[in-house]
Design a protein around this motif. Structure first.
Motif, PDB file in Angstrom:
ATOM      1  N   LEU A  28       0.814  -1.209   0.000  1.00  0.00           N
ATOM      2  CA  LEU A  28       0.000   0.000   0.000  1.00  0.00           C
ATOM      3  C   LEU A  28       0.848   1.260   0.000  1.00  0.00           C
ATOM      4  N   GLY A  29       2.082   1.174   0.469  1.00  0.00           N
ATOM      5  CA  GLY A  29       2.964   2.322   0.433  1.00  0.00           C
ATOM      6  C   GLY A  29       3.464   2.624  -0.968  1.00  0.00           C
ATOM      7  N   HIS A  30       3.387   1.651  -1.854  1.00  0.00           N
ATOM      8  CA  HIS A  30       3.891   1.828  -3.217  1.00  0.00           C
ATOM      9  C   HIS A  30       2.807   2.226  -4.208  1.00  0.00           C
ATOM     10  N   VAL A  31       1.566   2.014  -3.838  1.00  0.00           N
ATOM     11  CA  VAL A  31       0.448   2.291  -4.743  1.00  0.00           C
ATOM     12  C   VAL A  31      -0.477   3.303  -4.077  1.00  0.00           C
ATOM     13  N   GLU A  32      -0.798   4.348  -4.786  1.00  0.00           N
ATOM     14  CA  GLU A  32      -1.742   5.327  -4.263  1.00  0.00           C
ATOM     15  C   GLU A  32      -3.143   4.857  -4.625  1.00  0.00           C
ATOM     16  N   LEU A  33      -3.752   4.103  -3.701  1.00  0.00           N
ATOM     17  CA  LEU A  33      -5.037   3.486  -3.988  1.00  0.00           C
ATOM     18  C   LEU A  33      -6.125   4.499  -4.298  1.00  0.00           C
ATOM     19  N   ASP A  34      -6.057   5.679  -3.700  1.00  0.00           N
ATOM     20  CA  ASP A  34      -7.071   6.686  -3.990  1.00  0.00           C
ATOM     21  C   ASP A  34      -7.052   7.103  -5.453  1.00  0.00           C
ATOM     22  N   ARG A  35      -5.899   7.038  -6.083  1.00  0.00           N
ATOM     23  CA  ARG A  35      -5.817   7.393  -7.509  1.00  0.00           C
ATOM     24  C   ARG A  35      -6.195   6.224  -8.388  1.00  0.00           C
ATOM     25  N   VAL A  36      -5.845   5.022  -7.961  1.00  0.00           N
ATOM     26  CA  VAL A  36      -6.126   3.831  -8.761  1.00  0.00           C
ATOM     27  C   VAL A  36      -7.603   3.451  -8.669  1.00  0.00           C
ATOM     28  N   LEU A  37      -8.123   3.436  -7.451  1.00  0.00           N
ATOM     29  CA  LEU A  37      -9.514   3.047  -7.225  1.00  0.00           C
ATOM     30  C   LEU A  37     -10.374   4.299  -7.075  1.00  0.00           C
ATOM     31  N   ASP A  38     -10.639   4.930  -8.168  1.00  0.00           N
ATOM     32  CA  ASP A  38     -11.370   6.185  -8.193  1.00  0.00           C
ATOM     33  C   ASP A  38     -12.706   5.970  -8.891  1.00  0.00           C
ATOM     34  N   THR A  39     -13.782   6.427  -8.279  1.00  0.00           N
ATOM     35  CA  THR A  39     -15.094   6.226  -8.883  1.00  0.00           C
ATOM     36  C   THR A  39     -15.268   7.000 -10.186  1.00  0.00           C
ATOM     37  N   GLN A  40     -14.398   7.948 -10.452  1.00  0.00           N
ATOM     38  CA  GLN A  40     -14.469   8.656 -11.734  1.00  0.00           C
ATOM     39  C   GLN A  40     -14.084   7.745 -12.893  1.00  0.00           C
ATOM     40  N   ASN A  41     -13.518   6.585 -12.586  1.00  0.00           N
ATOM     41  CA  ASN A  41     -13.148   5.626 -13.626  1.00  0.00           C
ATOM     42  C   ASN A  41     -14.336   4.790 -14.096  1.00  0.00           C
ATOM     43  N   PHE A  42     -15.487   4.914 -13.424  1.00  0.00           N
ATOM     44  CA  PHE A  42     -16.687   4.223 -13.897  1.00  0.00           C
ATOM     45  C   PHE A  42     -17.227   4.964 -15.110  1.00  0.00           C
ATOM     46  N   ALA A  43     -17.735   4.213 -16.059  1.00  0.00           N
ATOM     47  CA  ALA A  43     -18.358   4.801 -17.247  1.00  0.00           C
ATOM     48  C   ALA A  43     -19.660   4.064 -17.525  1.00  0.00           C
ATOM     49  N   VAL A  44     -20.634   4.809 -17.979  1.00  0.00           N
ATOM     50  CA  VAL A  44     -21.926   4.232 -18.340  1.00  0.00           C
ATOM     51  C   VAL A  44     -22.183   4.560 -19.800  1.00  0.00           C
ATOM     52  N   SER A  45     -22.396   3.526 -20.595  1.00  0.00           N
ATOM     53  CA  SER A  45     -22.616   3.741 -22.032  1.00  0.00           C
ATOM     54  C   SER A  45     -24.083   4.043 -22.310  1.00  0.00           C
ATOM     55  N   ASP A  46     -24.347   4.364 -23.552  1.00  0.00           N
ATOM     56  CA  ASP A  46     -25.715   4.643 -23.995  1.00  0.00           C
ATOM     57  C   ASP A  46     -26.596   3.400 -23.935  1.00  0.00           C
ATOM     58  N   ALA A  47     -25.999   2.238 -23.734  1.00  0.00           N
ATOM     59  CA  ALA A  47     -26.774   0.999 -23.637  1.00  0.00           C
ATOM     60  C   ALA A  47     -27.559   0.914 -22.330  1.00  0.00           C
ATOM     61  N   CYS A  48     -27.236   1.785 -21.367  1.00  0.00           N
ATOM     62  CA  CYS A  48     -27.922   1.782 -20.074  1.00  0.00           C
ATOM     63  C   CYS A  48     -29.411   2.028 -20.279  1.00  0.00           C
ATOM     64  N   VAL A  49     -30.238   1.153 -19.682  1.00  0.00           N
ATOM     65  CA  VAL A  49     -31.686   1.286 -19.809  1.00  0.00           C
ATOM     66  C   VAL A  49     -32.314   1.873 -18.550  1.00  0.00           C
ATOM     67  N   GLY A  50     -31.484   2.194 -17.558  1.00  0.00           N
ATOM     68  CA  GLY A  50     -31.982   2.813 -16.333  1.00  0.00           C
ATOM     69  C   GLY A  50     -32.786   1.883 -15.452  1.00  0.00           C
ATOM     70  N   CYS A  51     -32.485   0.595 -15.477  1.00  0.00           N
ATOM     71  CA  CYS A  51     -33.265  -0.381 -14.714  1.00  0.00           C
ATOM     72  C   CYS A  51     -33.032  -0.277 -13.203  1.00  0.00           C
ATOM     73  N   GLY A  52     -31.880   0.279 -12.793  1.00  0.00           N
ATOM     74  CA  GLY A  52     -31.581   0.444 -11.376  1.00  0.00           C
ATOM     75  C   GLY A  52     -31.042  -0.786 -10.686  1.00  0.00           C
ATOM     76  N   ARG A  53     -30.777  -1.839 -11.423  1.00  0.00           N
ATOM     77  CA  ARG A  53     -30.250  -3.069 -10.812  1.00  0.00           C
ATOM     78  C   ARG A  53     -28.924  -2.811 -10.106  1.00  0.00           C
ATOM     79  N   CYS A  54     -28.086  -1.996 -10.692  1.00  0.00           N
ATOM     80  CA  CYS A  54     -26.796  -1.668 -10.086  1.00  0.00           C
ATOM     81  C   CYS A  54     -26.990  -1.004  -8.727  1.00  0.00           C
ATOM     82  N   GLU A  55     -27.947  -0.114  -8.654  1.00  0.00           N
ATOM     83  CA  GLU A  55     -28.240   0.586  -7.402  1.00  0.00           C
ATOM     84  C   GLU A  55     -28.738  -0.399  -6.341  1.00  0.00           C
TER      85      GLU A  55
END
Length: 98
Positions: A28-55
């Motif tokens: 953990l001292g060698h990897v900045e987890l806050d930069r690697v595991l960032d929620t800004q790295n999630f992407a949602v494509s136009d295929a999303c139907v808004g079903c809410g299953r993820c939520e």
């Protein structure tokens, strides 16, 4: 190759109290987890139907549907990627999409 009992015992003695838990000590001292595991790295494509299953499937309750698309507040997401696996439309990705 199989080790003989004597060789295996010698190897175990040299390893000391090694466990899976302490095998990553210092990592953990060698990897900045806050930069690697960032929620800004999630992407949602136009295929999303808004079903809410993820939520609904999110164990942390970290996904909020914004209209018909999910969003991930930084402070709550556990980065389990259950949302990616559960999406029936395969519209959620994490990291670079190819």
């Amino acid at each position: 190759m199989r080790q003989t009992g004597q060789k295996r015992k010698a190897k175990e003695a040299n390893m000391g109290a090694w466990t899976k838990a302490n095998s990553t000590d210092g990592l953990l001292g060698h990897v900045e987890l806050d930069r690697v595991l960032d929620t800004q790295n999630f992407a949602v494509s136009d295929a999303c139907v808004g079903c809410g299953r993820c939520e609904r499937i999110c164990p942390a309750g970290a996904i909020i549907m914004d209209g018909k698309h999910p969003t991930w507040p930084d402070a709550e997401c556990l980065m389990c990627l259950g949302c990616v696996r559960a999406c029936p439309a395969r519209a959620i990705s994490y990291g670079a999409r190819q």
